[in-house]
Design an enzyme around this catalytic site. Structure first.
Site, mmCIF file in Angstrom:
data_model
loop_
_atom_site.group_PDB
_atom_site.id
_atom_site.type_symbol
_atom_site.label_atom_id
_atom_site.label_comp_id
_atom_site.label_asym_id
_atom_site.label_seq_id
_atom_site.Cartn_x
_atom_site.Cartn_y
_atom_site.Cartn_z
ATOM 1 N NE ARG A 126 -15.899 25.782 11.470
ATOM 2 C CZ ARG A 126 -14.587 25.729 11.619
ATOM 3 N NH1 ARG A 126 -13.930 26.758 12.084
ATOM 4 N NH2 ARG A 126 -13.932 24.639 11.318
ATOM 5 C CG HIS A 168 -12.112 35.550 7.738
ATOM 6 N ND1 HIS A 168 -12.667 34.401 8.248
ATOM 7 C CD2 HIS A 168 -11.387 35.165 6.670
ATOM 8 C CE1 HIS A 168 -12.297 33.363 7.524
ATOM 9 N NE2 HIS A 168 -11.508 33.794 6.563
ATOM 10 N NE ARG A 191 -15.426 36.239 11.945
ATOM 11 C CZ ARG A 191 -14.725 36.453 13.051
ATOM 12 N NH1 ARG A 191 -14.134 37.601 13.251
ATOM 13 N NH2 ARG A 191 -14.623 35.510 13.968
ATOM 14 C CE LYS A 203 -11.667 34.467 11.319
ATOM 15 N NZ LYS A 203 -11.720 33.031 11.639
ATOM 16 C CG ASP A 231 -17.432 33.546 13.924
ATOM 17 O OD1 ASP A 231 -17.446 32.735 14.861
ATOM 18 O OD2 ASP A 231 -16.543 33.531 13.048
ATOM 19 C CG ASN A 232 -18.736 30.127 13.078
ATOM 20 O OD1 ASN A 232 -18.061 30.971 12.476
ATOM 21 N ND2 ASN A 232 -18.184 29.131 13.731
ATOM 22 C CG ASP A 266 -12.894 32.768 14.858
ATOM 23 O OD1 ASP A 266 -13.895 32.297 14.297
ATOM 24 O OD2 ASP A 266 -11.795 32.954 14.288
ATOM 25 C CG ASP A 267 -14.970 28.684 14.897
ATOM 26 O OD1 ASP A 267 -15.529 29.543 14.210
ATOM 27 O OD2 ASP A 267 -14.158 27.849 14.445
ATOM 28 C CG HIS A 315 -10.783 29.341 14.560
ATOM 29 N ND1 HIS A 315 -9.934 28.472 13.911
ATOM 30 C CD2 HIS A 315 -11.754 29.674 13.669
ATOM 31 C CE1 HIS A 315 -10.374 28.292 12.672
ATOM 32 N NE2 HIS A 315 -11.482 28.992 12.500
HETATM 33 CA CA LIG Z 1 -15.680 31.481 13.118
#
Ligand SMILES: [Ca+2]
Ligand SMILES: *[C@@H]1O[C@H](CO)[C@@H](O)[C@H](O)[C@H]1NC(C)=O
Ligand SMILES: *[C@@H]1O[C@H](CO)[C@@H](O)[C@H](O)[C@H]1NC(C)=O
Ligand SMILES: *[C@@H]1O[C@H](CO)[C@@H](O)[C@H](O)[C@H]1NC(C)=O
Length: 545
Positions: free
Chosen positions: A288, A129, A78, A127, A279-280, A35-36, A187
Site C-alpha cells: 500500500r 471513505h 475508491r 467502509k 482497493d489497494n 480493504d488492503d 485492514h
Molecule cells: Ca485500503
C-alpha cells in the site's frame, strides 16, 4: 414441405422473443470490496491461508491474474473505482477522513449518482471513505459515517443483517440494484485499536473482552508456516504479523459467503453480477502507498450469471479497477457520455467494459497497458508518482524523488515496520530484499522488466538498449496524463500553464517545447543517487524516532 419450415420459423421466433424477454429482465450488481486485501487467497495459490468461500466464488468467476488498482491508497482508489477516473482527475488526492480531508470535485459524475438517475437502487454497507456526500450518494447507506466502522466493516453478522435489509427494500421497490459492500477486513488496526491485535484479528473472536461475532469461526495460523511474499522480511516479527493478517482474512472470507447467501435468499443469485476485489495492496513495505506491483496488483473475481459466462477460468488480460465503472454501466446497458478530448490516446488506454472477457479470453496483446497515479495518502505524505505498466515493463516516474518516501502511521506502528527499524538501527541481520535507505530514496525514473524481474529490483533506466522503450513508455504515460488532465503533467522539470509545459530551468530537464514529458532529461538518476547517500544516514534517525 411447408410444415417443417413453419415449425422452424415458429421456433426461431420463439427463441428471439425469449432472448428479448431475457435481456430485459432486471440485472443487478453486487460489489464486494476488501480493504488492503491481497493474494492471501486459495484461488490465487496461497496454500496456507484458508479462504474456502472466496475460492467457491472463484469457481463461478473469471479469475483475473493481471488486475491493478490505479492508486494504492484507500480513498483515492475508491473514488477512482466509483468514477472511472484517476485520482488526479477526480480530485481525491489522498485520504478523505480527519485532517487529511480530501474530496473529489463537486462536478464529478459517480457510479451511484448515475445509476440512481437510471432507476437503479443503490446501497453501500461498510467502509465508504469518499466525499463529498453529494457526489457519492447512495439510496441506502450504512457506513462509518453513521456507525462504528467495526460494526459495518468487520462484524459479519451485522453486515449480513444489513444486506438482508437492503435486499428486502430492493425487492419491495421492485428495482434493479447496485449493492457495494465495503469490508474493512483485512485492514490493520494496530494504529487505532491495538487492543484487538495488529489486524483486529481478535475483534469478535469470543475471547475474553473481545466480544463475539456469532457467524465467524476464526482460523489461526502458526507464524512459521505462513507463505511469505518476497517484499516482507523473513523474520519472526514479520511472520507473526502475516499470521494475524491471515486470521482476519477468515472473517472477510466468511463475510463474503454470508452476503452471497443473502443474495440467494432474496432470489437474486441468477440475475446478479458479482465482483470481488480490493482497493489497494497489502499494508506492508512496497505494498500500500507504492506503485510497485505489491501496491498495485489486486485480486479480481467477476462472476456472471449469464449462461455463456466463463467459470473457474483465469484471465491474463491486463485490466484496471478504472474498468469497473464501464463494466457496471455496460451490465446495466447504460451508455456513458465520454468527455470529448482532442488528445490522441491508444485505444486500450481508456477505461473499458470487462464484460466481453467474461465470455471469451482476448488474445494476449503486448500493447495493453494500465496506469497509476499517486499523490498523497495521509495529508503529510506528499509523494507524487505516475506509472505505466505493460505485460513486459513498468515505468515509474517519481516526481519529487529527492524527498524520502513517506511512511503512513498504520504501517509505521506495525510489527513488520518496527522490526525493519529495529534491525536497521541495531545493525542486526535484515533478511529483506531492500535496505531502508533504498526504500526511502528512489530515483526519478524506475524502469523494470517485470517479466524477467517481477520483484522490481533491477532498475533498467538509462540502459542504452532500452532507450526506445523508455521513450515510448514515458510518452505514453504523458499522453495518458494529458488526456486525464493531470495537473502534475509537467512536474518536476516544468510548470504547466495553459496546457503547455514551461521550463523551470531547475536542472531536471531540457526545454519542454514538445509539451510532453518525453523531453525530460535522461541520465539524471545516476547523479542523484550519489548526491543523496550522505544525507540519508544523518537525517533518517531523527526524522523517524
Ligand atoms: Ca485500503
Ligand atoms: C470540475 O471542477 C474542477 C475543479 O473546480 C475543474 O478544474 C474542472 O474543469 C471541472 N470540470 C468540468 C467538466 O466542469
Ligand atoms: C456483531 O453484531 C451482532 C448483531 O448485531 C451483535 O449481536 C454482536 O454483539 C456484534 N459483535 C461485536 C463483537 O460487536
Ligand atoms: C523494537 O524495539 C523497541 C524498542 O527497543 C521494542 O519495544 C519493540 O518491541 C521492538 N519491536 C520489534 C518488532 O522488534
Amino acid at each position: 414441405m411447408a410444415r417443417p419450415s413453419t415449425v422452424v420459423y415458429a421456433l426461431l421466433l420463439c427463441t428471439l422473443l425469449t432472448e428479448k424477454v431475457l435481456s430485459n429482465k432486471p440485472r443487478n450488481v453486487l460489489l464486494l470490496l476488501a480493504d488492503d486485501g491481497g493474494f492471501e487467497i486459495g484461488a490465487y495459490l496461497n496454500k496456507i491461508c484458508q479462504t474456502p468461500n472466496i475460492d467457491a466464488l472463484a469457481r463461478r468467476s473469471v479469475i483475473f491474474n493481471n488486475a491493478f488498482t490505479s492508486v494504492s491508497s484507500c480513498s483515492p482508489s475508491r473514488a477512482a473505482l466509483l468514477t472511472g477516473t484517476p485520482s488526479h482527475q477526480n480530485g481525491m488526492y489522498g485520504l478523505h477522513h480527519g485532517v487529511h480531508h480530501f474530496n473529489s470535485f463537486d462536478n464529478v459524475t459517480s457510479l451511484p449518482n448515475l445509476l440512481r438517475q437510471h432507476g437503479i437502487k443503490t446501497g453501500i454497507i461498510g467502509k465508504k471513505h469518499v466525499g463529498p456526500a453529494s457526489v457519492y450518494r447512495f439510496d441506502y447507506e450504512q457506513t462509518e459515517e453513521n456507525n462504528h466502522i467495526n460494526q459495518v466493516g468487520r462484524n459479519i453478522t451485522h453486515i449480513k443483517l444489513l444486506a438482508r435489509e437492503f435486499l428486502a427494500q430492493a425487492n419491495r421497490d421492485n428495482k434493479p440494484f447496485f449493492l457495494y459492500v465495503g469490508f474493512h477486513d483485512p485492514h490493520r488496526c494496530g494504529n487505532t485499536e491495538p487492543q484487538y491485535g495488529p489486524f483486529c484479528e481478535r475483534f469478535g473472536s469470543g475471547e475474553e473482552g473481545m466480544g463475539l461475532i456469532p457467524d465467524w469461526k476464526p482460523w489461526y495460523y502458526q507464524w512459521d508456516e505462513v507463505q511469505l511474499p518476497f517484499h516482507i522480511q523473513d523474520t519472526e516479527a514479520a511472520r507473526r504479523d502475516v499470521a494475524a493478517q491471515y486470521t482476519t482474512m477468515s472473517r472477510l472470507d466468511q463475510g463474503v459467503a454470508l452476503v452471497i447467501k443473502e443474495l440467494e435468499a432474496a432470489g437474486h443469485l441468477q440475475d446478479t453480477l458479482i465482483i470481488f476485489t480490493s482497493d489497494n495492496g497489502i499494508p506492508f513495505p512496497s505494498g500500500r502507498t507504492n506503485l510497485y506491483d505489491p501496491g498495485l496488483r489486486e485480486p479480481l473475481l467477476i462472476s456472471s450469471p449469464e449462461p455463456a459466462a466463463r467459470r473457474n477460468e483465469a484471465s491474463s488480460a491486463l485490466v484496471s479497477l478504472l474498468d469497473i465503472m464501464p463494466t457496471v454501466l455496460d451490465w446495466f446497458r447504460i451508455q456513458q457520455q465520454q468527455e470529448d478530448t482532442n488528445d490522441i490516446l491508444w485505444h486500450s488506454d481508456k477505461p473499458k467494459s470487462l464484460l466481453p472477457i467474461l465470455e471469451k479470453e482476448p488474445p494476449p496483446n503486448e500493447r495493453e497497458a494500465v496506469f497509476a497515479s499517486q499523490t498523497h495518502h495521509e495529508v503529510t505524505m506528499y509523494y507524487p508518482m505516475r506509472a505505466v505498466r505493460t505485460r513486459r515493463y513498468k515505468l515509474i516516474h517519481n516526481l519529487h524523488f529527492a524527498m524520502p518516501f513517506p511512511i503512513d502511521q498504520d504501517l509505521y506502528v506495525s510489527p513488520t515496520f518496527q522490526d525493519l527499524l529495529n534491525r536497521t538501527r541495531s545493525k542486526q541481520p535484515l533478511p529483506w530484499y531492500k535496505t531502508l535507505k533504498q526504500y526511502y530514496y528512489r530515483p526519478q525514473w524506475e524502469l523494470y522488466d517485470v517479466r524477467a524481474d517481477p520483484t522490481e529490483t533491477n532498475n533498467l533506466y538509462g540502459k542504452p538498449s532500452l532507450a526506445d522503450t523508455w521513450a515510448e513508455l514515458s510518452e505514453r504515460l504523458a499522453a495518458w496524463q494529458r488526456a486525464s488532465r493531470d495537473p502534475w503533467l509537467c512536474a518536476p522539470a516544468a510548470l504547466l500553464r495553459r496546457g503547455q509545459c514551461r521550463a523551470l530551468d531547475n536542472g531536471l530537464g531540457a526545454v519542454l517545447d514538445s509539451g510532453l514529458g518525453a523531453a525530460l532529461d535522461n541520465g539524471f538518476g545516476a547523479a542523484l543517487d550519489d548526491g543523496l547517500g550522505a544525507a540519508i544516514d544523518n537525517g533518517l534517525g531523527a526524522a523517524l524516532h
